[in-house]
Design a protein around this motif. Structure first.
Motif, PDB file in Angstrom:
ATOM      1  N   LYS A  54      23.653 -12.498 -31.326  1.00  0.00           N
ATOM      2  CA  LYS A  54      23.624 -13.598 -32.298  1.00  0.00           C
ATOM      3  C   LYS A  54      22.306 -14.365 -32.261  1.00  0.00           C
ATOM      4  O   LYS A  54      21.783 -14.763 -33.310  1.00  0.00           O
ATOM      5  N   SER A  55      21.759 -14.594 -31.086  1.00  0.00           N
ATOM      6  CA  SER A  55      20.506 -15.349 -30.995  1.00  0.00           C
ATOM      7  C   SER A  55      19.370 -14.595 -31.682  1.00  0.00           C
ATOM      8  O   SER A  55      18.479 -15.208 -32.291  1.00  0.00           O
ATOM      9  N   VAL A  56      19.392 -13.266 -31.583  1.00  0.00           N
ATOM     10  CA  VAL A  56      18.366 -12.456 -32.256  1.00  0.00           C
ATOM     11  C   VAL A  56      18.515 -12.576 -33.766  1.00  0.00           C
ATOM     12  O   VAL A  56      17.534 -12.781 -34.490  1.00  0.00           O
ATOM     13  N   LEU A  57      19.741 -12.453 -34.253  1.00  0.00           N
ATOM     14  CA  LEU A  57      19.996 -12.555 -35.687  1.00  0.00           C
ATOM     15  C   LEU A  57      19.622 -13.928 -36.221  1.00  0.00           C
ATOM     16  O   LEU A  57      19.058 -14.049 -37.321  1.00  0.00           O
ATOM     17  N   ASP A  58      19.917 -14.974 -35.449  1.00  0.00           N
ATOM     18  CA  ASP A  58      19.528 -16.326 -35.847  1.00  0.00           C
ATOM     19  C   ASP A  58      18.013 -16.437 -35.970  1.00  0.00           C
ATOM     20  O   ASP A  58      17.483 -17.047 -36.912  1.00  0.00           O
ATOM     21  N   GLY A  59      17.301 -15.861 -35.009  1.00  0.00           N
ATOM     22  CA  GLY A  59      15.846 -15.906 -35.039  1.00  0.00           C
ATOM     23  C   GLY A  59      15.269 -15.170 -36.230  1.00  0.00           C
ATOM     24  O   GLY A  59      14.332 -15.653 -36.886  1.00  0.00           O
ATOM     25  N   TRP A  60      15.838 -13.993 -36.533  1.00  0.00           N
ATOM     26  CA  TRP A  60      15.372 -13.234 -37.702  1.00  0.00           C
ATOM     27  C   TRP A  60      15.573 -14.041 -38.977  1.00  0.00           C
ATOM     28  O   TRP A  60      14.684 -14.108 -39.828  1.00  0.00           O
ATOM     29  N   ALA A  61      16.756 -14.626 -39.123  1.00  0.00           N
ATOM     30  CA  ALA A  61      17.065 -15.383 -40.344  1.00  0.00           C
ATOM     31  C   ALA A  61      16.144 -16.596 -40.476  1.00  0.00           C
ATOM     32  O   ALA A  61      15.633 -16.888 -41.559  1.00  0.00           O
ATOM     33  N   GLY A  62      15.916 -17.288 -39.373  1.00  0.00           N
ATOM     34  CA  GLY A  62      15.041 -18.450 -39.407  1.00  0.00           C
ATOM     35  C   GLY A  62      13.612 -18.082 -39.759  1.00  0.00           C
ATOM     36  O   GLY A  62      12.955 -18.754 -40.568  1.00  0.00           O
ATOM     37  N   ASP A  63      13.108 -16.997 -39.178  1.00  0.00           N
ATOM     38  CA  ASP A  63      11.753 -16.550 -39.477  1.00  0.00           C
ATOM     39  C   ASP A  63      11.619 -16.128 -40.933  1.00  0.00           C
ATOM     40  O   ASP A  63      10.598 -16.380 -41.579  1.00  0.00           O
ATOM     41  N   LEU A  64      12.656 -15.464 -41.453  1.00  0.00           N
ATOM     42  CA  LEU A  64      12.590 -15.004 -42.837  1.00  0.00           C
ATOM     43  C   LEU A  64      12.505 -16.188 -43.787  1.00  0.00           C
ATOM     44  O   LEU A  64      11.719 -16.178 -44.742  1.00  0.00           O
TER      45      LEU A  64
END
Length: 222
Positions: A203-213
């Motif tokens: 989940k932390s990885v997915l959160d980071g991807w979404a935030g960066d996008l």
């Protein structure tokens, strides 16, 4: 008695750490989800992560007024296993969708169907796996190499939760690809090679991807 360690063994330890530390998606991991990988170049995300990405030089700023977020998918199709069951796979795509929707919704209007003046964001999860962690720095020392090898063989070592994504950005009217990104990440480790991976591990990885996008949206459109 002095124990001798061969150069190949020491070199293997070094390479194991280097492989574990890398965040760049290698060409052998490309899946074919994107139309053209040759245009990808290394760039830094707002959070300082290295990703491979491309934005069409013909794309005009302000071209898109809204975004259609396509449901995320596994590409290629992933078969559930004992360690990564269907419940985990479903929760991962569901969480990725929710994270992208929440972050993109902060910076642009989201629509339910694509159309004129719409940027289509089409995400795919191209890898999800658990693999034995590479040797840590202190395990390079000759006195610990044997112990590290034994724990690896016995399945005692922590397992990295690995996940990768490819995202295609397309024009809502023509379907032309106007941008693309490829990246991977490592989530919360598993205790051993028997523990079942859950969505919580990544989940932390997915959160980071979404935030960066969302933060990078201005690079594509604004």
């Amino acid at each position: 008695m002095r124990i001798k360690y061969s150069l190949p063994l020491m070199l293997a330890a070094t390479l194991s750490l280097a492989a574990c530390s890398s965040t760049k998606v290698e060409p052998e991991m490309y899946t074919g989800f994107l139309h053209d990988y040759s245009v990808l170049k290394e760039h830094q995300t707002p959070e300082g992560q290295t990703v491979l990405s491309w934005v069409s030089p013909a794309l005009k700023r302000g071209r898109y007024k809204q975004v259609y977020l396509a449901p995320s998918q596994f590409y290629p199709t992933v078969e559930p296993t004992g360690r990564i069951p269907q419940s985990t796979l479903s929760l991962v795509t569901g969480y990725y969708d929710s994270a992208l929707k929440a972050e993109l919704g902060r910076v642009v209007h989201l629509v339910s169907i694509p159309g004129p003046d719409t940027l289509i964001v089409r995400p795919a999860i191209t890898r999800i796996a658990a693999s034995t962690q590479g040797l840590q720095f202190y395990e390079w020392l000759p006195v610990t190499l044997v112990a590290a090898g034994v724990s690896t063989a016995a399945g005692w070592r922590d397992q990295d939760s690995q996940i990768a994504t490819e995202v295609s950005f397309e024009d809502g009217s023509t379907g032309d690809v106007v941008a693309a990104v490829v990246r991977k990440g490592t989530g919360v480790p598993l205790d051993n090679d028997k523990q079942v991976m859950t969505a919580d591990n990544v989940k932390s990885v997915l959160d980071g991807w979404a935030g960066d996008l969302a933060k990078s949206y201005g690079t594509i459109n604004q």
